[in-house]
Write an enzyme that holds these catalytic residues in place. Structure first.
Site, PDB file in Angstrom:
ATOM      1  N   ARG A 105       0.272  71.112  -3.879  1.00 53.58           N
ATOM      2  CA  ARG A 105      -0.222  69.945  -3.151  1.00 53.58           C
ATOM      3  C   ARG A 105      -1.510  69.520  -3.851  1.00 53.58           C
ATOM      4  NH1 ARG A 105      -0.764  68.834   3.263  1.00 53.58           N
ATOM      5  NH2 ARG A 105       1.431  68.435   2.821  1.00 53.58           N
ATOM      6  N   HIS A 132       5.743  62.450  -1.261  1.00 50.44           N
ATOM      7  CA  HIS A 132       5.877  63.655  -0.423  1.00 50.44           C
ATOM      8  C   HIS A 132       7.383  63.923  -0.222  1.00 50.44           C
ATOM      9  CE1 HIS A 132       4.832  66.791   2.192  1.00 50.44           C
ATOM     10  NE2 HIS A 132       4.298  66.137   3.210  1.00 50.44           N
ATOM     11  N   GLN A 135       8.939  66.132   2.639  1.00 53.55           N
ATOM     12  CA  GLN A 135       8.866  65.523   3.971  1.00 53.55           C
ATOM     13  C   GLN A 135      10.102  64.662   4.240  1.00 53.55           C
ATOM     14  OE1 GLN A 135       6.305  65.962   6.387  1.00 53.55           O
ATOM     15  NE2 GLN A 135       7.981  65.099   7.567  1.00 53.55           N
ATOM     16  N   ASP A 221       2.777  56.710   9.674  1.00 52.85           N
ATOM     17  CA  ASP A 221       1.950  57.833   9.221  1.00 52.85           C
ATOM     18  C   ASP A 221       0.491  57.408   9.411  1.00 52.85           C
ATOM     19  OD1 ASP A 221       1.055  60.164   7.980  1.00 52.85           O
ATOM     20  OD2 ASP A 221       1.542  59.495   5.946  1.00 52.85           O
ATOM     21  N   CYS A 261       5.429  62.225  10.147  1.00 50.17           N
ATOM     22  CA  CYS A 261       5.371  63.493   9.396  1.00 50.17           C
ATOM     23  C   CYS A 261       4.372  64.471   9.996  1.00 50.17           C
ATOM     24  CB  CYS A 261       5.045  63.210   7.937  1.00 50.17           C
ATOM     25  SG  CYS A 261       3.431  62.462   7.678  1.00 50.17           S
ATOM     26  N   ARG A 289      11.278  71.059   8.172  1.00 52.05           N
ATOM     27  CA  ARG A 289      10.628  71.339   6.882  1.00 52.05           C
ATOM     28  C   ARG A 289      11.011  72.750   6.426  1.00 52.05           C
ATOM     29  NH1 ARG A 289       5.888  68.758   5.449  1.00 52.05           N
ATOM     30  NH2 ARG A 289       6.138  69.954   3.529  1.00 52.05           N
TER      31      ARG A 289
END
Ligand code: CP
Ligand code: NVA
Length: 310
Positions: A105, A132, A135, A221, A261, A289
């Site tokens: 990340r 991402h 996700q 988001d 998310c 996830r």
């Protein structure tokens, strides 16, 4: 040595590979729910490198690797030489000689691409400024669980055209569905940065209500992503009319689901009524996830597993 396969953005895999991953995830999740051990990655080591904060990504990768029989090591910028200027290329060569798979990340996508170029083992994008992919892998699996195939469906994205939005747009091109994006002026999608082929699977709309009208999935988001904190005050003003609320859900299809998310800010990008309401599937989305990333790690290390378990 063969070049390893990486997962750096959604378009790195084909539609057929996603079909496999979603069915494999189903199998892995069902087995997990029955407490049946599944240890295909016995003795394998995952290294997780975090240059930004995380709850879900760390937990799901670490727990997931352990559940597959392997182990996971956590590194962050603060406590490793990564934060003291060791070149990414050098770190990649060293870390990938001591591990079997790496999750990163970080900030710019170019960092993870440079790491992957010098890595002997598969590298997974656990979020960059641009993308991402893990996700959206979880989000689409969640949609399939609740509503069936996503092909031909319509997704409404309301808010910032950020890393999660870009990944939805790539997914729409690979899996063939539509995304309607509504952002405030000045925050529109940048197709080149989103890495799009230009297949016509997305439209940009000024009015968030129009984006939601008839949608099968409504999603959003945070208004300010990690790394952009300096813009927070300005963004709070600019995004004020881009909150997903009950009126937006009303114009969506009656069976529409809401996704986020997480982490979420109730009263900013989404009202409490929506995220805590009956159309919200955010907890399934978060749990998934774990399951999709187990299928992903297994696939990157062992390839496609044929037979009755797929
Ligand atoms: N959705 C997500 O990636 O959450 P974390 O930032 O907690 O990992
Ligand atoms: N767009 C958000 C997602 C967090 C999981 C960020 O990058 O901060």
């Amino acid at each position: 040595m063969n070049a390893p396969r990486h997962y750096l953005q959604f378009k790195d895999f084909s539609r057929a590979e996603y079909d496999y991953l979603f069915s494999r995830t189903r199998w892995i999740k069902d087995r997990f729910k029955r407490y049946e051990p599944h240890h295909p990655l016995f003795d394998r080591t995952l290294v997780m490198i975090f240059e930004k904060a995380s709850t879900r990504t760390r937990l799901s990768f670490e727990a997931g690797m352990q559940q597959l029989g392997g182990s996971a090591i956590y590194l962050n910028t603060r406590d490793s030489q990564l934060g003291r200027g060791e070149p990414v290329e050098d770190a990649a060569q060293v870390i990938s000689r001591m591990s079997d798979i790496v999750m990163i990340r970080t900030f710019e996508q170019s960092i993870i691409e440079r790491f992957a170029e010098y890595s002997r083992v598969p590298v997974i994008n656990g979020l960059t400024n641009e993308y991402h992919p893990c996700q959206i892998l979880a989000d689409i699996f969640t949609f399939i669980e609740h509503r069936g195939p996503i092909q031909g469906k319509t997704v409404a994205w309301v808010g910032d055209s950020n890393n999660v939005c870009n990944t939805w747009l790539q997914a729409a091109e690979v899996l063939d569905f539509q995304v309607r994006v509504s952002t405030p002026p000045g925050y529109e999608v940048e197709p080149e940065r989103a890495g799009l082929y230009g297949t016509g699977n997305f439209v940009q709309l000024d009015d968030p209500m129009e984006a939601c009208r008839g949608a099968d999935l409504v999603t959003t988001d945070v208004w300010t992503s990690m790394g952009f904190e300096a813009e927070n005050e300005e963004r709070m003003r600019d995004f004020a009319d881009w909150q997903v609320d009950a009126d937006m859900m009303k114009v969506a299809n009656p069976g529409a689901v809401f996704m986020h998310c997480l982490p979420a800010h109730r009263g900013e990008e989404v009202s409490a009524e929506v995220i805590d309401g009956p159309q919200s599937v955010v907890w399934d989305e978060a749990e998934n996830r774990l399951h999709v990333q187990k299928a992903l790690m297994e696939f990157l290390l062992l390839g496609k597993i044929d037979g009755d378990c797929a």
